[in-house]
Design an enzyme around this catalytic site. Sequence first.
Site, PDB file in Angstrom:
ATOM      1  N   ASP A  64     -15.669 -19.494  18.064  1.00 26.73           N
ATOM      2  CA  ASP A  64     -16.689 -19.643  19.108  1.00 26.73           C
ATOM      3  C   ASP A  64     -16.600 -21.080  19.607  1.00 26.73           C
ATOM      4  OD1 ASP A  64     -19.117 -19.349  20.676  1.00 26.73           O
ATOM      5  OD2 ASP A  64     -19.689 -17.725  19.328  1.00 26.73           O
ATOM      6  N   THR A 123      -1.988 -10.101  12.433  1.00 24.78           N
ATOM      7  CA  THR A 123      -0.769  -9.309  12.207  1.00 24.78           C
ATOM      8  C   THR A 123      -0.862  -7.922  12.843  1.00 24.78           C
ATOM      9  OG1 THR A 123      -1.720  -8.809  10.065  1.00 24.78           O
ATOM     10  CG2 THR A 123       0.010 -10.447  10.113  1.00 24.78           C
ATOM     11  N   ARG A 214      -6.237  -3.065  -1.636  1.00 27.20           N
ATOM     12  CA  ARG A 214      -6.120  -1.699  -2.129  1.00 27.20           C
ATOM     13  C   ARG A 214      -5.232  -1.495  -3.357  1.00 27.20           C
ATOM     14  NH1 ARG A 214      -5.172   0.252   3.809  1.00 27.20           N
ATOM     15  NH2 ARG A 214      -4.458  -1.912   3.789  1.00 27.20           N
TER      16      ARG A 214
HETATM   17  O1  C5P Z   1      -5.796  -3.613   0.968  1.00 29.56           O
HETATM   18  P1  C5P Z   1      -4.919  -4.735   1.408  1.00 29.56           P
HETATM   19  O2  C5P Z   1      -4.159  -5.408   0.278  1.00 29.56           O
HETATM   20  O3  C5P Z   1      -4.016  -4.370   2.559  1.00 29.56           O
HETATM   21  O4  C5P Z   1      -5.968  -5.824   1.929  1.00 29.56           O
HETATM   22  C1  C5P Z   1      -5.570  -6.996   2.569  1.00 29.56           C
HETATM   23  C2  C5P Z   1      -6.768  -7.789   2.959  1.00 29.56           C
HETATM   24  O5  C5P Z   1      -6.318  -8.899   3.734  1.00 29.56           O
HETATM   25  C3  C5P Z   1      -7.776  -7.062   3.830  1.00 29.56           C
HETATM   26  O6  C5P Z   1      -9.061  -7.606   3.508  1.00 29.56           O
HETATM   27  C4  C5P Z   1      -7.391  -7.427   5.234  1.00 29.56           C
HETATM   28  O7  C5P Z   1      -8.472  -7.432   6.112  1.00 29.56           O
HETATM   29  C5  C5P Z   1      -6.883  -8.858   5.032  1.00 29.56           C
HETATM   30  N1  C5P Z   1      -5.933  -9.316   6.026  1.00 29.56           N
HETATM   31  C6  C5P Z   1      -4.727  -8.670   6.305  1.00 29.56           C
HETATM   32  N2  C5P Z   1      -3.883  -9.161   7.252  1.00 29.56           N
HETATM   33  C7  C5P Z   1      -4.204 -10.271   7.916  1.00 29.56           C
HETATM   34  C8  C5P Z   1      -5.396 -10.943   7.641  1.00 29.56           C
HETATM   35  C9  C5P Z   1      -6.255 -10.431   6.678  1.00 29.56           C
HETATM   36  O8  C5P Z   1      -4.422  -7.680   5.700  1.00 29.56           O
HETATM   37  N3  C5P Z   1      -3.359 -10.763   8.802  1.00 29.56           N
END
Ligand code: C5P
Length: 242
Positions: A64, A123, A214
Amino acid sequence: MTAPVFCALDTDDIQTALRVAENVRPYVAGLKIGMEFFYGAGPEGYRAVADQGLPIFLDLKLHDIPNTVAGAMRSLTPLQPGYVTVHASGGSAMMAAALDAAGDAAARLGVARPKLLAVTVLTSLGPDDLTAIGQHAEATEQAERLARLAHDAGLDGIVCSPWEIETIRAAVGPGPEIVVPGIRPAGAPAGDQVRIRTPIEAMTAGATRLVIGRPITAAADPGDAARSIAASLSTLIAEGNA
Ligand code: C5P
């Protein structure tokens, strides 16, 4: 053995978050709370998780005008998160204002200043999405540019995808934290993550912390999943490289 891993608690349910937090506590360096949990469970839910005693990575991706982000940091600092994220694309003045406000609030309260991490290019954005929002640089080039901007603004580190670690480490030097999601232990389902790396690959490439959701939280036994990720990094940890 504790791994340099933040376990992402992507839920809006306090009891679910607490159950996972309790199981993984011996094996991880911290817990990541994002928008879903923070907006759903509020500061009260945050405190319940923080009471588990692990550092909290508060991933709210602030973006912001400088004055508003500074105010957000003043409101968040009393919660004493270990890390807070801001969007580097908010610009140098916004990042500097966030840092100043966090520093002032922390000094006033006599607590540690939350470390500020810059999010570079999401990403989820592919080449067509980037062009559609008027960003013509290739994603890695843009991420590198934003990482330099964040580093020059004095931020403590960068969040980036596993395949940008080497580029960003070369751009910002050895000091800053590089925190990396998109991590999957060998053989784990990728889910919606596309460009993944294993914990050991990401740490060897120059990451300082990993964000893993996850593969831990959806496992039948989250504690066991976290323990086995820590075990996969045990050689690096023993050598002091993780
Ligand atoms: O479940 P997983 O291992 O994919 O979770 C990855 C975490 O990282 C989630 O909280 C997701 O929102 C976060 N994240 C991501 N990619 C990014 C930034 C954050 O997966 N570029």
